[in-house]
Write an enzyme that holds these catalytic residues in place. Structure first.
Site, short mmCIF file in Angstrom:
data_model
loop_
_atom_site.label_atom_id
_atom_site.label_comp_id
_atom_site.label_asym_id
_atom_site.label_seq_id
_atom_site.Cartn_x
_atom_site.Cartn_y
_atom_site.Cartn_z
N GLY A 229 0.83 -1.20 0.00
CA GLY A 229 0.00 0.00 0.00
C GLY A 229 0.86 1.24 0.00
O GLY A 229 1.94 1.26 -0.58
N GLU A 230 0.37 2.29 0.64
CA GLU A 230 1.07 3.57 0.76
C GLU A 230 1.17 4.32 -0.56
O GLU A 230 1.70 5.42 -0.61
CB GLU A 230 2.50 3.40 1.31
CG GLU A 230 2.58 2.90 2.73
CD GLU A 230 4.03 2.82 3.23
OE1 GLU A 230 4.94 3.32 2.53
OE2 GLU A 230 4.25 2.26 4.31
N GLY A 231 0.73 3.73 -1.66
CA GLY A 231 0.94 4.34 -2.97
C GLY A 231 2.21 3.85 -3.63
O GLY A 231 2.61 4.38 -4.67
#
Length: 264
Positions: A229-231
């Site tokens: 995640g997190e981009g």
């Protein structure tokens, strides 16, 4: 915020900026927002328990989306390519619930292990999602209604960012499972947003493919078994997007390069 997360490293490599937005952390982050280290768009101190009722009110859902639109509008004058990302604990659960509502498929087919659940924990997660879909009356054609019932503040904010970017005719590189749930909400609110989505990768979460296909994506740019995640997936894929732009704008045509064609 301190620049040491996975997304910070990958964003630096891609030449991208990272903006951290507080959509509803259950803590006081005023010091960080006062220091301009985060963007304060806090809607509340965490969402409600979706297994017992709605995650938020319809007004709060609208505020989430409008906050994301505001951020896109603020940045659109100097950002050519947006990327979505999230940080949260437990948010694969509402994302799986959103996938179930939008696709009509069984919860078991759409629910993965998140950060590494064992079989017993996964069964409990499935039961929680089923309970959430039972206790909440949801209009599957109303993006705000879905968000209010079973979403999250971060999902609403990302949906708004996508809507705002599309309104400014800016493409959005969509990250993983949670970001794609947000893209589904954005699409339910404004279908034209789908034309501005670039799907970076396919997550290990089993419902991700279903959500991407609902949005018209048969094959994302990458498939690397990401689960962070997190981009991070969006940041990695930005290199491919930049490469595509370079090929389109910098490579000479046969005519420009004086390459001989076939005899007529």
């Amino acid at each position: 915020v301190n620049g040491g997360a996975g997304i910070n490293a990958l964003a630096r490599q891609a030449g991208a900026e990272v903006y951290v937005v507080d959509m509803g952390v259950a803590a006081d982050l005023k010091d960080l927002s006062d220091a301009k280290k985060i963007i304060n768009k806090k809607v509340g101190l965490g969402t409600g328990n979706i297994a017992a009722g709605p995650a938020m009110s319809k007004a709060m859902a609208r505020r989430c989306v409008e906050s994301g639109i505001d951020i896109a509008n603020d940045l659109a004058s100097r950002i050519d390519l947006f990327g979505t990302g999230d940080m949260g604990i437990g948010n694969t659960t509402p994302s799986s619930a959103i996938a179930a509502v939008c696709s009509g498929k069984p919860v078991e087919e759409l629910t993965g292990r998140g950060t590494g659940l064992d079989d017993k924990q996964l069964a409990h997660k499935v039961s929680v999602i089923k309970r959430a879909l039972e206790v909440n009356t949801i209009d599957r054609n109303d993006g705000l209604d879905i968000l209010a019932a079973i979403g999250g503040f971060e999902i609403g904010g990302l949906a708004g960012l996508i809507i705002g970017a599309a309104a400014n005719r800016k493409p959005v590189v969509v990250d993983g499972f949670i970001s794609t749930a947000a893209a589904l909400i954005a699409y339910k609110i404004e279908p034209c947003t789908r034309d501005y989505l670039i799907f970076s990768h396919r997550s290990v979460e089993q419902g991700h493919q279903v959500m991407q296909e609902l949005l018209g994506c048969k094959k994302p740019l990458l498939d690397l078994n990401f689960r962070l995640g997190e981009g991070t997936g969006a940041a990695v894929a930005m290199n491919l997007v930049e490469g595509a732009v370079a090929v389109l704008t910098e490579v000479a045509t046969f005519e420009e390069a004086a390459v001989a064609g076939a005899d007529k």
